[in-house]
Design a protein around this motif. Structure first.
Motif, PDB file in Angstrom:
ATOM      1  N   SER B  64       0.835  -1.208   0.000  1.00 13.67           N
ATOM      2  CA  SER B  64       0.000   0.000   0.000  1.00 13.67           C
ATOM      3  C   SER B  64       0.866   1.252   0.000  1.00 13.67           C
ATOM      4  O   SER B  64       0.519   2.270  -0.625  1.00 13.67           O
ATOM      5  N   GLN B 106      -7.741  -0.220  -0.607  1.00  8.25           N
ATOM      6  CA  GLN B 106      -7.874  -1.436   0.183  1.00  8.25           C
ATOM      7  C   GLN B 106      -9.124  -1.357   1.063  1.00  8.25           C
ATOM      8  O   GLN B 106      -9.883  -2.307   1.169  1.00  8.25           O
ATOM      9  N   GLU B 192      -5.991  -4.606  -3.272  1.00  9.27           N
ATOM     10  CA  GLU B 192      -6.811  -5.704  -2.753  1.00  9.27           C
ATOM     11  C   GLU B 192      -8.286  -5.582  -3.156  1.00  9.27           C
ATOM     12  O   GLU B 192      -9.159  -5.475  -2.312  1.00  9.27           O
TER      13      GLU B 192
HETATM   14 MG   LIG Z   1      -2.065  -2.828   2.179  1.00  8.03          MG
END
Ligand SMILES: [Mg+2]
Ligand SMILES: Nc1ncnc2c1ncn2[C@@H]1O[C@H](COP(=O)(O)OP(=O)(O)O)[C@@H](O)[C@H]1O
Lengths: 316, 265
Positions: B64, B106, B192
């Motif tokens: 991330s 995410q 994700e």
């Molecule tokens: Mg992450």
């Protein structure tokens, strides 16, 4: 036109018609009351653009309102004969100049920091106006005479209470329609996106600060216009109206009436002044105690405000 | 959709065989430190045009953080990010977006109080007419058409008047992708995208990603190995902020180092 859109415009026409007729049928006290509510309502609407649509709480709207007043005063005291349109122009320039200044510095900050910065700026202007007696009249403010309603070559007439009411009504109605259109424009949709989710609004490509700056400037201009109208109605400009308590009241109008509806804050202003009228008869200067209790109860039980339930229909 | 249909990208580890396509995204020595913690450690990679690139690695590996650098949310401590031949290191998120990089998050990041259509429309509007103050936003039909096309593509065409907050989790995840797509990106970063989805929702999402991948480059972070192996042309493995392996799904599966740090945990 869809059915609900038709419903909106019918409601609009009915309210407008009532406000047109009001000064003809109401006694002097209540006529003046309605005129002033329109003016405070415009100030409240201008703040709604920030609070309700952009999600920025300003505690500095008294500065824009006050600069509108003093701008109008400047035009009416320095230009002979007094000219209505110049009063509006000066008021807008005054409020606009302050708005650029406040917008530039405060929009870098968010949430409570934005609110505090606007409050501090408005108090700075209050102190300047209060102490710069030679120019602003200091504590006593400035008095002036009302300009005539004049369109060169067409009409020139002194205002009566009734025609002034109509003039105020026309300005407030056009401002309302203008603000409504702004909130529905692509620009206005960006403001609402900022309110909903500021980081996401950045991430999809909007330069959020620029939108906020323009929002504060527009809001300041409409607030200044309200200040001009107030000056025209009362024939004075006074420092009390630049004081931050006025800003606080305007936030209260928004919360009571329903943020993010434009007309809600006008209803909030009307409701607040009615309560004040009612309670000051029984409680004299302690009227703020019952008004405060009612406000608190409303925040708990009607958090969306008086017209909050119409929010979607008013914004369609 | 076999991974070896695409030529191998230039690899930071020296086997630059057949780097035919020019990279759309390149990072050089990208490093991010949070105090004493090195979240990204000298990450150098190149993603060719049109590739689906997966980034995998255990939680906290820096995936991330890498996305946050590429999309301007974080300024790297050192290193460079080059997109489409242009240095974009340290540009703010709105500028990066205007360069045609988009991302999904995410943790679902939408406008919950707006309709599904408005969520996507406002994203499409960021490319056209966003400074108009006097016309109603619905008068800009091109923006609405674009938004509707995106909603159809992500399977939310029949939900446009719903409030985004009222969508199911899976639908919100698709809306998330729709918002990103509506900005007309060349590079789409998906963080994700199948997080928290049921098996059938995951399958639909994979299908969706495969479809949109026909006209853009995709960088995807994903924990579901089946999704990664099925979609990615190339996989980059991060561990403690470092690139520990890069290759085709088959190569990654066979890599003993990767099994050590990732697949067995
Ligand atoms: Mg992450
Ligand atoms: N803003 C931040 N401040 C401090 N530490 C952070 C921040 N963001 C991420 N980290 C840390 O950096 C490391 C990498 O995090 P992240 O990129 O979210 O990992 P991943 O997405 O691969 O799970 C983690 O140890 C995380 O705790």
């Amino acid at each position: 036109m869809t059915r609900s859109a038709a419903g909106y415009w019918i409601g609009f026409a009915v309210v407008l018609a009532l406000l047109v007729v009001a000064p003809l049928v109401l006694p002097e006290f209540w006529r003046r009351f309605v005129t002033e509510i329109l003016i405070w309502g415009l100030l409240a609407m201008s703040l709604d653009l920030l609070i309700g649509y952009t999600g920025m709480v300003s505690f500095g709207h008294s500065a824009f309102f006050g600069l509108g007043m003093y701008g109008a005063a400047a035009a009416l005291l320095t230009v002979r004969p007094p000219n209505l349109w110049l009063a509006i122009l000066y008021g807008l320039v005054g409020a606009g100049a302050v708005a650029v200044f406040v917008a530039y510095f405060s929009t870098r900050l968010r949430d409570i920091y934005f609110a505090i910065t606007t409050l501090v700026f408005s108090q700075i202007f209050y102190v300047i106006i209060f102490t710069w007696t030679e120019v602003t009249g200091g504590e006593n403010g400035l008095g002036f005479s009302q300009p005539a309603f004049a369109i060169p070559g067409v009409v020139s007439a002194r205002f009566t209470p009734v025609t002034l009411h109509w003039f105020v009504l026309a300005v407030v109605t056009v401002s309302y329609l203008g603000l409504r259109r702004i909130t529905q424009s692509p620009f206005g949709m960006v403001l609402q996106s900022i309110r909903e989710n500021e980081p996401r609004t950045r991430a999809i490509g909007y330069h959020v600060e620029r939108y906020k700056i323009v929002a504060v400037m527009l809001s300041g201009l409409f607030a200044g216009l309200a200040g001009v109208l107030y000056a025209l109605q009362n024939k004075f400009a006074a420092p009390d109206f630049v004081f931050f308590l006025v800003s606080g009241e305007v936030v209260v109008f928004n919360v009571m009436g329903g943020m993010g509806t434009l007309v809600g804050p006008v209803a909030g202003a009307a409701f607040f002044f009615l309560l004040r009228e009612l309670f000051s008869r029984f409680f004299t200067e302690y009227y703020l105690i019952p008004v405060g209790i009612i406000f608190t109860l409303m925040v708990i039980f009607v958090p969306q405000g008086l017209l909050g339930f119409l929010r979607r229909r008013l914004n369609q | 959709m076999t991974p070896d249909r695409l030529p191998e990208p230039g690899s930071p580890h020296g086997n630059g065989r057949g780097a035919v396509r020019s990279p759309i995204l390149r990072t050089e020595g990208l490093t991010v430190r949070f105090g004493g913690l090195t979240a990204l450690d000298n990450v150098t990679l190149a993603v060719p045009h049109g590739e689906i690139r997966a980034m995998i690695g255990p939680n906290g590996a820096g995936k991330s953080t890498f996305f946050n650098c590429v999309t301007g949310v974080l300024r790297p401590t050192s290193g460079r990010i080059v997109f489409d031949g242009e240095d974009i290191t340290g540009l703010p998120p709105h500028r990066i977006s205007q360069k045609a990089i988009a991302r999904s998050y995410q943790i679902t990041n939408i406008l919950p109080g707006a309709t599904v259509l408005e969520n996507v429309r406002i994203a499409a509007q960021s490319r056209h007419h966003s400074w108009s103050l006097v016309r109603h936003h619905r008068a800009f039909v091109d923006v609405i058409d674009r938004a509707r096309a995106v909603l159809d593509a992500v399977g939310l065409g029949d939900k446009e008047e719903e409030l985004a907050a009222n969508l199911s989790h899976g639908e919100q995840r698709h809306l998330e992708i729709g918002i990103a797509l509506a900005t007309e990106p060349k590079l789409l970063c998906l963080d994700e995208p199948t997080a928290g989805m049921s098996v059938s929702e995951t399958r639909a999402t994979v299908e969706l990603i495969r479809q949109i991948a026909t006209d853009l480059t995709i960088l995807i972070v994903e924990h579901d190995m089946e999704v990664v192996m099925g979609l990615a042309h190339t996989i980059t493995v991060l561990h403690y902020g470092e690139v520990v392996a890069e290759g085709t799904p088959a190569e990654i599966q066979a890599n003993p180092r990767v099994q050590e740090v990732y697949l067995k945990t």
